[in-house]
Design an enzyme around this catalytic site. Structure first.
Site, PDB file in Angstrom:
ATOM      1  N   ASP A  59       0.822  -1.204   0.012  1.00 36.78           N
ATOM      2  CA  ASP A  59       0.069   0.096   0.079  1.00 36.78           C
ATOM      3  C   ASP A  59       0.847   1.123  -0.134  1.00 36.78           C
ATOM      4  O   ASP A  59       0.389   2.322  -0.525  1.00 36.78           O
ATOM      5  CB  ASP A  59      -0.958  -0.052   1.268  1.00 36.78           C
ATOM      6  N   CYS A  60       1.979   1.106   0.603  1.00 38.60           N
ATOM      7  CA  CYS A  60       2.741   2.575   0.736  1.00 38.60           C
ATOM      8  C   CYS A  60       3.954   2.521  -0.415  1.00 38.60           C
ATOM      9  O   CYS A  60       4.675   3.503  -0.537  1.00 38.60           O
ATOM     10  CB  CYS A  60       3.552   2.781   1.950  1.00 38.60           C
ATOM     11  N   TYR A  61       4.186   1.213  -1.066  1.00 40.32           N
ATOM     12  CA  TYR A  61       4.857   1.014  -2.080  1.00 40.32           C
ATOM     13  C   TYR A  61       4.319   0.515  -3.320  1.00 40.32           C
ATOM     14  O   TYR A  61       4.515  -0.620  -3.596  1.00 40.32           O
ATOM     15  CB  TYR A  61       6.106   0.338  -1.692  1.00 40.32           C
TER      16      TYR A  61
END
Length: 399
Positions: free
Chosen positions: A138-140
């Site tokens: 989700d963050c990458y």
């Protein structure tokens, strides 16, 4: 006689007396240890030799959208990615191994290329192709990317070398009946040649046999830039047998080094390749020896005839190999040694010429005020062994 603070004051005042270790040895022969110790403040040592336990840490900076790299290739050479999202470690001996979807050029240049060559190219300011695969989170959210990097387009680029500056090493020979391709290069059968890798009496740690002058935090010349001793090196073996002058009779102490590769010069950092063995790195390292007392000069006055190395037979495929005894570096540098009554030609793997140039360049840095000395923050331990027995076996004798 002196402290490091006092010597640094003289450097800053442009009045420090600096001799290379060869100049020191010649002066001692003329005026003796006591007088030489009164005259000189710093002795510079140097080496330019293969240091395959080396590598580069890099931080690429984040892409947009961000990527968490889990596989990466720099000019086809895999880099280790098990750190933060865009941190890499490129080992000097890593070989070309392109990703599955990319054809490997079948040329000698690519077959003989490795991590050391990529490091050299980056230091030289050359562009390097990068291909990366990411773990989507989700963050990458990004899954892959390709780009071209240079040392000026990435955040950090520094060498962190787990094992450099071997305090002495071995002489390799081949008593078998076929050629052997080794980390010392080609060893011809039937004792037809011998190879040694340490530059002998000008080598840094030979001149500080008990590591009294260096420690964690010592500033050094590294690859044409400023580096530091970070820790003991891997395979650090200070308990090696020693001569009465305290020099070891084989591989002994090692050091881990760190330095900013963006400051370095490709003259002193060169990728290399050993046929049928693999890629590696040749590195120039210089260590200043502060003349704190007369004992420092006495240790640095050691000559090639006073230092020995074991002649090891690589034809025996074992961890502990038999030796043909010990030879002095004076014998090695003569170009011939005698083994079992046979005259054997010898060649150095280290560049004696460039080792001298490292010591000279470090001398010039100090004389110009560019380089000052540091106090170690902790000593390198000299009381531990990484093996339950001598590295090259109990066959090595002082007799």
């Amino acid at each position: 006689m002196r402290t490091i603070a006092q010597i640094n004051d003289k450097i800053e005042g442009n009045c420090a007396v600096v001799w290379t270790v060869e100049e020191l040895k010649a002066r001692v022969a003329d005026i003796g240890v006591t007088q030489a110790a009164k005259e000189v403040d710093i002795i510079t040592t140097g080496t330019f030799e293969q240091m395959e336990s080396s590598g580069a840490i890099m931080n690429l900076g984040h892409t947009d959208p961000p990527v968490k790299i889990r596989k990466c290739w720099l000019d086809g050479v895999p880099a280790y990615t098990g750190f933060g999202a865009v941190d890499l470690f490129l080992g000097a001996t890593q070989v070309v191994d392109y990703p599955d979807n990319r054809e490997i050029p079948d040329t000698e240049e690519h077959r003989e290329r490795g991590g050391g060559h990529v490091i050299e190219d980056l230091i030289a300011g050359k562009p390097v192709h990068l291909q990366a695969l990411g773990q989507v989170t989700d963050c990458y959210p990004r899954g892959s990317f390709e780009t071209t990097i240079t040392k000026d387009r990435i955040n950090q680029f520094y060498l962190f070398n787990p094992r450099n500056l071997y305090q002495n090493f071995i002489v390799g020979v081949n008593g078998g009946d076929r050629p052997l391709y080794t980390y010392l290069g080609l060893l011809q059968p039937k004792l037809s040649n011998a190879v040694y890798s340490n530059p002998g009496a000008i080598s840094p740690l030979i001149n500080d046999p008990q590591l009294k002058l260096v420690g964690i935090g010592t500033r050094i010349f590294m690859g044409g830039g400023i580096g530091y001793i970070a820790w003991e090196g891997t395979q650090h073996f200070p308990l090696q047998k020693r001569l009465p002058n305290q020099t070891p009779i084989g591989p002994a102490a090692t050091l881990a080094l760190i330095g900013d590769a963006k400051q370095m010069n490709p003259k002193w950092v060169r990728g290399c390749y050993f046929k049928n063995y693999g890629p590696s790195l040749m590195l120039g390292v210089g260590v200043p020896m502060p003349v704190l007392n007369e004992e420092v000069v006495q240790r640095c006055a050691v000559q090639d005839q006073d230092i020995v190395a074991p002649v090891v037979d690589f034809a025996i495929p074992r961890r502990v190999r038999p030796t043909f005894g010990l030879v002095s570096y004076a014998q090695l540098k003569s170009g011939r040694i005698t083994i079992d009554g046979k005259l054997v030609r010898v060649a150095p793997l280290a560049s004696i010429f460039l080792s001298r140039q490292v010591a000279m360049e470090l001398k010039q840095w100090i004389e110009s005020g560019k380089f000052t000395l540091t106090e170690p923050v902790a000593p390198i331990p000299m009381d531990r062994s990484f093996l339950p027995q001598d590295l090259w076996g109990s066959q090595i004798s002082l007799d």
